[in-house]
Design an enzyme around this catalytic site. Structure first.
Site, PDB file in Angstrom:
ATOM      1  CD  GLU A 105       2.372   8.366   0.110  1.00  0.00           C
ATOM      2  OE1 GLU A 105       2.500   7.212   0.574  1.00  0.00           O
ATOM      3  OE2 GLU A 105       1.535   9.179   0.533  1.00  0.00           O
ATOM      4  CD  GLU A 108      -1.376   0.034   3.670  1.00  0.00           C
ATOM      5  OE1 GLU A 108      -2.321   0.807   3.464  1.00  0.00           O
ATOM      6  OE2 GLU A 108      -1.198  -0.542   4.750  1.00  0.00           O
TER       7      GLU A 108
END
Length: 637
Positions: A444, A435
């Site tokens: 990210e 995730e």
């Protein structure tokens, strides 16, 4: 005296004011208005028919007080319960020089007296195309002294002359404005706030008429800094019991204004004489109590509306416990992950092999363990055997994982304290689960992380997620533009804050066109030469005159087969609140006309140490390229 002051909108109660053109006895009137349930009073600071002379003698030196004494109310009441109004005879943009000069002096006198009283807000009318001198006088007032009043520009939703039904066909018109009726008043406002350099102290008091413009015009207004909505009593209808009510379309507009927590001002005389004047306010309270309840996402995001946050950098920084805790509360994300792992296990292990085939599953970036728990639940649900590795680089979160293993998981789970890109795995994985997605999908650095880890995935192995795509949409928002402008840091380039993205719960904004896909990444990536740099050109048709302040970013991801997660508004996973959208600002607002296209160029760039985005608008006009070489913002590898 009143339950709530100016600027105190909030909670479930409607904050409201009464607008009066003449107030002979201020204390008595204020008491009567409070008794009716109103929170504040809008009134002229000077007698509306007292035309002062500032240029010619002898009237210039007329003796006696110019207006009533400030001692008639306490300082607290002036500070919280009174909104000032400009005298109606003041016309600072008059073509007649004497009137213009006299109006300038009178306007400054009234604004200065309002500042002396400490009024929380002052109402000024925008009722014509040319308001340039009004903007100059107000800007000069704002930049002198230490007062803090807000200035509410009273703008009609539809220009008054466009409501006349007595216009003779083919008769020559007296104005030469290029915009249609429903466009006109927004252009008055847009030009005015541009002249005032988007001052945060200048907001909209939107006057709602009996006729409403088209939906896209209303949508555009709701992206403006509306602090008050003015409702004339003449627009209210009468129901069977004789009470004032609004039409269905007006009710829908009120619901949307309530979401923005605007304050309502009732103006005009009582048109429902059999009922008390407070029945208008009671009807607004009724609408407030009967509006659609907030959904789970809105409840979670309460208080974060239009609040700028720097995107997380979990690869470069170790997250705090509270950050993990917030993400773990999401009811949707982990159930979707569990469903994806469940389906994947069923696909990979036939029924006859369920006792002998042990799938190796690696959770990359395990955090405090929610994906490990989701994987164990999925295996139990599928009745399939798994051997699990929980890989986490944050040594603080590893403490939590080791406690989980000791108390709950046992030997079924191996906790690995390592960066996934550097870990030497003892065996290859059938399934890798992660995730690592940010609000803009790859921001990210999920691509770099998973590419660095896929060497320990079997040739027929599966990555969950398997694919993700970022999306961009152009937006208009004075609020966000001003919030970004306020982020200026002392030792940095004065415009550096416009060259970085922000995670934000978008609230007071107008989306100008539907989102379009930007960058897509798939895993595992079997390209012989992996390159995660990207470049795309996106064009957005615009159907309304507007102003561009930047781009909202979203993402969609395919976890496995038909199991997805999305924060794109059209496909948003219901009830999921783990991600707010991302916002890419532009340095200078760009005016866009109806029928024009917005064209944006977006780059994803990298070197051995960092990743960054660059962006530029190339239509309808060119902006500069934002963030070249990552000079203002990078994401550390």
């Amino acid at each position: 005296m009143a339950a709530m002051a100016v600027g105190g909108a909030g909670g479930s109660r409607v904050s409201s004011g009464r607008d009066l053109n003449c107030v002979p006895e201020i204390a008595d009137t204020l008491g009567a208005v409070a008794k009716q349930g109103f929170d504040f009073l809008c009134m002229p600071v000077f007698h509306p028919r007292f035309k002062r002379e500032f240029i010619q003698e002898p009237a210039k030196n007329r003796p006696g007080p110019q207006t009533r004494s400030d001692l008639l109310l306490s300082g607290r009441d002036w500070n919280t319960l009174i909104v000032g109004k400009l005298s109606p005879w003041i016309h600072p943009d008059s073509k007649v020089e004497k009137i213009r000069r006299n109006s300038e002096a009178a306007m400054l006198q009234e604004l200065n007296f309002g500042a002396y009283l400490g009024l929380p807000a002052f109402l000024l009318p925008l009722n014509q195309e040319d308001n340039t001198n009004l903007a100059r006088v107000l800007t000069n007032h704002i930049h002198t002294g230490h007062h803090s009043s807000m200035f509410w520009m009273r703008v009609p939703l539809v220009a008054p002359e466009d409501l006349r039904d007595d216009v003779i066909a083919n008769a020559p018109t007296t104005h030469t404005e290029e915009y249609s009726g429903e466009e006109k008043t927004w252009m008055w406002w847009h030009n005015f706030r541009t002249l005032c350099d988007y001052s945060k102290r200048i907001a909209v008091a939107l006057e709602i008429g009996a006729d409403l413009p088209s939906n896209h015009v209303i949508d555009r207004w709701l992206g403006e800094p509306i602090k008050a909505a003015i409702l004339p009593t003449s627009i209210f209808l009468t129901n069977k019991k004789g009470f004032p009510v609004l039409s269905k379309v007006q009710q829908r507009l009120i619901f949307r204004l309530l979401k923005l927590e605007v304050q309502f001002i009732i103006t005009g005389t009582n048109h429902h004489s059999e009922k008390e004047f407070c029945s208008y306010l009671q009807y607004l309270e009724y609408l407030s109590q009967n509006r659609p309840p907030p959904n789970a996402y809105e409840l979670f995001a309460k208080g974060y509306e239009d609040y700028l946050q720097s995107p997380l950098q979990p690869l470069m920084d170790n997250l705090e416990s509270q950050t993990y805790e917030v993400f773990e509360k999401d009811p949707i994300k982990y159930s979707q992950y569990q469903q994806a792992i469940y389906k994947c296990l069923l696909d990979r292990v036939p029924e006859e092999e369920k006792e002998t085939n042990v799938q190796v599953l690696m959770v990359l970036g395990a955090g405090r363990g929610p994906l490990v728990n989701a994987s164990l639940r999925a295996a139990k649900q599928a009745e399939r055997r798994i051997r699990l590795y929980a890989v986490e680089k944050n040594p603080n979160a590893v403490v939590t994982l080791e406690n989980w293993q000791f108390e709950e998981w046992g030997s079924q789970v191996t906790v690995v304290s390592s960066d996934m890109r550097e870990w030497v795995a003892p065996e290859k994985a059938d399934i890798i689960v992660s995730e690592l997605l940010g609000s803009f999908a790859d921001n990210e650095l999920s691509p770099e992380c998973l590419d660095g880890a896929q060497h320990f995935l079997k040739d027929d192995g599966v990555s969950i997620p398997g694919e993700y795509t970022s999306f961009l949409a152009p937006i208009s928002s004075s609020k966000l533009y001003n919030e970004v402008r306020a982020c200026r840091e002392k030792d940095r380039d004065p415009e550096a804050q416009f060259e970085m993205p922000y995670v934000v719960r978008l609230h007071n904004f107008h989306q100008l066109s539907a989102p379009k896909p930007c960058f897509t990444f798939s895993h595992p990536n079997r390209d012989p030469m992996i390159d995660n740099n990207r470049y795309c050109t996106l064009e957005f048709p615009v159907e309304v005159n507007t102003v561009l302040h930047g781009f909202a970013g979203y993402f969609e991801t395919v976890l496995y087969r038909d199991i997805t997660l999305s924060i794109r508004p059209e496909t948003h996973s219901p009830g999921m609140f783990s991600w707010f959208p991302i916002f890419f600002p532009i340095k200078q607002p760009i005016t866009v006309h109806e029928g024009q296209n917005i064209c944006v160029r977006f780059w994803r760039c990298s070197n051995s140490k960092k990743v960054w985005y660059e962006w530029a608008v190339t239509a309808p006009v060119c902006s500069s390229i934002h963030n070249p070489t990552g000079r203002s913002y990078t994401i550390g590898l």
